[in-house]
Design an enzyme around this catalytic site. Structure first.
Site: not given
Length: 375
Positions: A172, A243
């Site tokens: 992320t 992500k």
């Protein structure tokens, strides 16, 4: 906690769609948990935009098309799977149900969906992996990673992930700080006793002195960079997907650094409010990659944010997605009926996707192209 099969709970017969799951979950969850799972950042413009962007895309039906040999199969990271549904990483799932991430992993495996465990999971990462790795017909098993300020800790965590059998890392990259989550602050959100990010136990606090004249009081001293991505790639044998990609220039930079996939995401509207909806960003990223010389056009592009119907899944595939991730509805199903509730959410989406494909004349997902949005 062991990986014993979660108890089966019935799904209420008046739950027939994901909106019903959300309505029931609002009654089941505590106000504390509801604020955490349902809320977005600030005024929640991006949270709402994620949903409305899919609604504003109209599918043009096609008729009398050959559908007899149709299927929903996809190929992702060199493997074939039965459909394009993946469970997004979500923290602290034991806030929703005692079985938490274990129930979600079981349900995903049973339905052939991919499952991504959050760094901030409320169960040890080994538990869901041990439970589902031997399941025939399961989807991919991935681990979502936040880079920590301690590289040694991060390296050891990645080694644990590899030993446990996870098949990719989902890094992320869109949350160097948390968004301003008004709904959580109004609710006084807190983690109840017994629920924590157990996989981060032993991580010490950052040692750098706070700089109150710097952005976010010096917290960004530890914000990850492209150089940290290169470091991570050198530490692991696993594929690395990013992500939190919204800007085409970031997608191109990631492709140049040879990441293994991109996930178009605005963190469910939980970080930067007024960031674009993922349905808006997705085709721009796909177009940019296709225009880039080399193999970047083949880079898997996954999308999350606001997926609530099988028609949304078909629209995402038509815009160039390789697969989709489903977030909050998984938690709603978990809160309502544990593993059975999660399985019900995934089954509803799979059934609705097949209906949408049939009604638009798509025998396979390769037939889903931008032509579905025009006459």
């Amino acid at each position: 906690m062991t990986s014993a099969l979660p108890a089966i709970q019935p799904v209420s017969p008046d739950i027939v769609c994901l909106a019903d799951h959300e309505r029931h979950a609002a009654e089941v969850l505590t106000a504390n948990a509801w604020a955490y799972f349902s809320g977005g950042a600030a005024d929640e413009h991006s949270l709402r935009a994620n949903r409305s962007a899919w609604d504003h895309l109209s599918l043009w039906p096609r008729v009398l098309r050959p559908l007899a040999e149709g299927h929903t199969r996809i190929r992702l990271l060199g493997q074939d799977y039965g459909h394009p549904l993946l469970v997004a990483p979500m923290a602290y799932q034991r806030l929703a149900h005692a079985d938490g991430e274990l129930a979600s992993a079981y349900a995903a495996a049973a339905l052939g969906a991919g499952f991504t465990l959050s760094t901030q999971a409320s169960l040890p990462l080994e538990v869901p992996a041990q439970a589902v790795l031997g399941t025939a017909g399961r989807g991919p098993l991935w681990f979502q990673l936040y880079l920590q300020h301690d590289r040694g800790f991060t390296r050891e965590l990645v080694q644990r992930v590899e030993r446990a059998g996870y098949e990719a890392l989902v890094l992320t990259v869109d949350a160097p700080v948390s968004g301003a989550r008004d709904r959580e602050r109004r609710a006084g959100f807190h983690l109840p006793t017994g629920i924590s990010a157990v996989n981060l136990q032993g991580l010490g606090a950052p040692t750098a002195a706070a700089n109150h004249n710097a952005l976010c009081a010096g917290v960004l001293h530890h914000a990850p960079s492209w150089e940290d991505l290169a470091w991570l790639q050198a530490q692991t044998r696993l594929p690395v997907l990013l992500k939190g990609i919204l800007h085409p220039l970031d997608a191109l930079q990631a492709a140049r650094l040879q990441v293994n996939g991109l996930i178009v995401s605005n963190h469910g509207g939980r970080t930067l409010d007024t960031a674009p909806a993922t349905a808006i960003a997705l085709p721009r990223i796909v177009q940019a990659l296709r225009a880039m010389p080399g193999a970047s056009a083949e880079l898997p592009v996954i999308v999350d944010g606001g997926i609530r119907r099988g028609t949304d899944v078909l629209k995402a595939m038509a815009l160039g997605a390789s697969a989709v991730m489903v977030g909050r509805p998984i938690v709603w199903g978990l809160a309502n009926a544990g593993a059975a509730g999660v399985a019900h959410v995934l089954r509803l989406l799979r059934d609705e996707l097949e209906i949408a494909m049939a009604l638009t004349g798509c025998a396979t997902l390769a037939d889903a192209t931008p032509a579905l949005f025009t006459d």
